[in-house]
Write a protein that holds these residues in place. Structure first.
Motif, PDB file in Angstrom:
ATOM      1  N   PRO A 100       0.797  -1.232   0.000  1.00  0.00           N
ATOM      2  CA  PRO A 100       0.000   0.000   0.000  1.00  0.00           C
ATOM      3  C   PRO A 100       0.832   1.286   0.000  1.00  0.00           C
ATOM      4  O   PRO A 100       0.326   2.340   0.385  1.00  0.00           O
ATOM      5  N   PHE A 101       2.098   1.207  -0.349  1.00  0.00           N
ATOM      6  CA  PHE A 101       2.978   2.354  -0.554  1.00  0.00           C
ATOM      7  C   PHE A 101       3.428   3.028   0.732  1.00  0.00           C
ATOM      8  O   PHE A 101       4.448   3.709   0.751  1.00  0.00           O
ATOM      9  N   THR A 318      -4.094  -7.988   0.699  1.00  0.00           N
ATOM     10  CA  THR A 318      -3.297  -6.980   1.419  1.00  0.00           C
ATOM     11  C   THR A 318      -4.184  -6.098   2.283  1.00  0.00           C
ATOM     12  O   THR A 318      -3.874  -5.824   3.452  1.00  0.00           O
ATOM     13  N   ILE A 319      -5.303  -5.673   1.726  1.00  0.00           N
ATOM     14  CA  ILE A 319      -6.222  -4.801   2.476  1.00  0.00           C
ATOM     15  C   ILE A 319      -6.799  -5.529   3.691  1.00  0.00           C
ATOM     16  O   ILE A 319      -6.886  -4.965   4.793  1.00  0.00           O
ATOM     17  N   LEU A 320      -7.183  -6.782   3.505  1.00  0.00           N
ATOM     18  CA  LEU A 320      -7.720  -7.560   4.626  1.00  0.00           C
ATOM     19  C   LEU A 320      -6.665  -7.775   5.710  1.00  0.00           C
ATOM     20  O   LEU A 320      -6.997  -7.931   6.885  1.00  0.00           O
ATOM     21  N   GLY A 321      -5.397  -7.770   5.289  1.00  0.00           N
ATOM     22  CA  GLY A 321      -4.317  -7.924   6.257  1.00  0.00           C
ATOM     23  C   GLY A 321      -4.211  -6.756   7.218  1.00  0.00           C
ATOM     24  O   GLY A 321      -3.628  -6.885   8.304  1.00  0.00           O
ATOM     25  N   TRP A 322      -4.769  -5.597   6.829  1.00  0.00           N
ATOM     26  CA  TRP A 322      -4.750  -4.439   7.730  1.00  0.00           C
ATOM     27  C   TRP A 322      -5.742  -4.612   8.882  1.00  0.00           C
ATOM     28  O   TRP A 322      -5.590  -3.978   9.934  1.00  0.00           O
ATOM     29  N   LEU A 328      -4.903 -11.636  15.546  1.00  0.00           N
ATOM     30  CA  LEU A 328      -4.869 -12.268  14.228  1.00  0.00           C
ATOM     31  C   LEU A 328      -5.334 -11.310  13.138  1.00  0.00           C
ATOM     32  O   LEU A 328      -6.193 -10.461  13.360  1.00  0.00           O
ATOM     33  N   GLY A 329      -4.740 -11.473  11.962  1.00  0.00           N
ATOM     34  CA  GLY A 329      -5.247 -10.775  10.798  1.00  0.00           C
ATOM     35  C   GLY A 329      -6.599 -11.346  10.415  1.00  0.00           C
ATOM     36  O   GLY A 329      -6.958 -12.462  10.794  1.00  0.00           O
ATOM     37  N   PHE A 330      -7.365 -10.581   9.627  1.00  0.00           N
ATOM     38  CA  PHE A 330      -8.736 -10.992   9.313  1.00  0.00           C
ATOM     39  C   PHE A 330      -8.788 -12.342   8.610  1.00  0.00           C
ATOM     40  O   PHE A 330      -9.622 -13.193   8.934  1.00  0.00           O
ATOM     41  N   THR A 331      -7.909 -12.569   7.628  1.00  0.00           N
ATOM     42  CA  THR A 331      -7.956 -13.830   6.891  1.00  0.00           C
ATOM     43  C   THR A 331      -7.621 -15.015   7.795  1.00  0.00           C
ATOM     44  O   THR A 331      -8.253 -16.073   7.704  1.00  0.00           O
ATOM     45  N   ASP A 332      -6.610 -14.838   8.668  1.00  0.00           N
ATOM     46  CA  ASP A 332      -6.273 -15.916   9.608  1.00  0.00           C
ATOM     47  C   ASP A 332      -7.420 -16.163  10.589  1.00  0.00           C
ATOM     48  O   ASP A 332      -7.724 -17.309  10.944  1.00  0.00           O
ATOM     49  N   TRP A 333      -8.047 -15.074  11.018  1.00  0.00           N
ATOM     50  CA  TRP A 333      -9.138 -15.204  11.982  1.00  0.00           C
ATOM     51  C   TRP A 333     -10.342 -15.930  11.369  1.00  0.00           C
ATOM     52  O   TRP A 333     -10.881 -16.862  11.965  1.00  0.00           O
ATOM     53  N   ILE A 334     -10.748 -15.507  10.164  1.00  0.00           N
ATOM     54  CA  ILE A 334     -11.937 -16.132   9.569  1.00  0.00           C
ATOM     55  C   ILE A 334     -11.650 -17.576   9.160  1.00  0.00           C
ATOM     56  O   ILE A 334     -12.519 -18.449   9.242  1.00  0.00           O
ATOM     57  N   ASN A 335     -10.408 -17.855   8.759  1.00  0.00           N
ATOM     58  CA  ASN A 335     -10.066 -19.225   8.415  1.00  0.00           C
ATOM     59  C   ASN A 335     -10.113 -20.116   9.658  1.00  0.00           C
ATOM     60  O   ASN A 335     -10.667 -21.223   9.624  1.00  0.00           O
TER      61      ASN A 335
END
Length: 376
Positions: A100-101, A318-322, A328-335
């Motif tokens: 994200p720069f 990348t955005i979900l990682g924020w 936990l990050g969102f993807t790790d949490w929902i998984n």
């Protein structure tokens, strides 16, 4: 979806299937996945290793249609159009890795340094291979000469690895000529570090044989257009497909098949498999018209907008990682909270990957419904 006589639904489905599978294998959602959904560690081959070369093959298919538009243009105009498209795709890939720069630490917000950004990657490789394959096909024109150039690319790459790599291990991850060249030209900081070391599977030298994947895709698409959707087309594609696979397996005895090194027999193997798959799709979709329930529209929805859907799939991660929930990050949490709770292990990871792919497909459906088709 209605098809004009000049369109080949089977090629559109092939492109869409490639993108769908690419999103699934890129977003496993957990540390445990089924073996076919993982890349081969180094030597060898898995279905996942077929995804990227199949997309390059599809790029060549698309070129067999788009190159017709260049017939009425001057050589200078054609060169500019090809170069412009390649530059835009390359920059999109580079910006995708830089995104994200900005970053945030104890000192506050700061611009992420360009000095730490990966230069080469998936879209960059597509851009370079499209550039060189298009220029070769347009300016050389002679099929015989292009076949000779393709052979030179395949055998030349092999010889360069043998001559300039470590003589004790010329095909090693850190001892092959491609890694030496990437480190000398780009530096460690600009290379991929997903293997735990500075090694780029989309490096400079290994781009040479990849051009052949695009060239073969072009001639396969051109042949299908010329011969039509019949049994002769299928038989010729199958013949060459199995021949390429046979040569690849024989060559593998001296030059191992490897996706990460993108060896020459890997090129022949993937092109051969793609020809077999295209033949099957022509038979299923074009000849016997097995299209009940219009299942093909699921894939053509993605195939109409491959670039924006691929970018969306990469940037959304990348955005979900924020977003963090607890530690936990969102993807790790929902998984962990949803998919692993439903089906622990590899099954849960696959369900997550399929669900994520469907989110990306929905994005493509919205674009399609609103007649938005983004091309460069």
């Amino acid at each position: 979806m209605e098809q004009s006589p000049n369109r080949f639904l089977s090629l559109d489905v092939f492109r869409g299937m490639t993108i769908v599978f690419m999103i699934i294998v890129n977003n496993g959602g957990g540390p445990v996945s089924f073996a076919p959904l993982e890349h081969a560690k180094w030597f060898g081959f898995t279905p996942t290793d077929l995804v990227f070369p199949s997309f390059l093959f599809a790029v060549g298919n698309a070129m067999s249609f788009s190159m017709k538009k260049f017939a009425s243009l001057s050589s200078g105009t054609v060169f500019f159009k090809i170069l412009k498209r390649a530059v835009i795709i390359f920059l999109l890939g580079y910006l995708m890795y830089w995104f994200p720069f900005v970053g945030h630490d104890t000192k506050g917000w700061h611009l992420l340094p360009i000095s730490q950004t990966r230069i080469f990657g998936v879209l960059q490789r597509i851009a370079l291979c499209y550039l060189f394959a298009s220029l070769l096909i347009y300016f050389v024109k002679s099929k015989g000469a292009i076949i000779v150039i393709s052979l030179l690319l395949l055998f030349g790459y092999w010889f360069l690895l043998l001559i300039f790599g470590d003589h004790a291990d010329p095909y090693g991850m850190l001892t092959n000529a491609g890694t030496y060249l990437d480190k000398a030209v780009l530096g460690d900081a600009h290379l991929y570090h997903g293997e735990g070391v500075a090694f780029d599977p989309e490096g400079i030298l290994s781009t040479l044989p990849v051009i052949v994947n695009v060239i073969c895709g072009y001639y396969a698409g051109k042949y299908i257009q010329e011969k039509g959707k019949g049994y002769e087309t299928i038989s010729k594609l199958l013949l060459f497909g199995f021949l390429f696979i046979f040569i690849a397996l024989c060559w593998n005895m001296t030059f191992p098949i490897s996706k990460k090194l993108w060896t020459s027999p890997f090129v022949l193997l993937t092109v051969g498999i793609d020809m077999v798959l295209i033949s099957a799709l022509i038979y299923i979709v074009e000849i016997i018209s097995f299209n009940k329930g219009n299942w093909t529209s699921f894939f053509t929805t993605v195939g109409k907008n491959p670039l924006p859907i691929y970018l969306f799939s990469e940037l959304l991660v990348t955005i979900l990682g924020w977003i963090t929930i607890g530690k936990l990050g969102f993807t790790d949490w929902i998984n962990g909270s949803v998919f692993q709770a439903i089906a622990p292990g590899a099954v849960g990871s696959l369900l997550f990957a399929i669900s994520y792919m469907l989110v990306c497909w929905l994005f493509g459906k919205i674009l399609d419904k609103n007649k938005i088709y983004i091309r460069v």
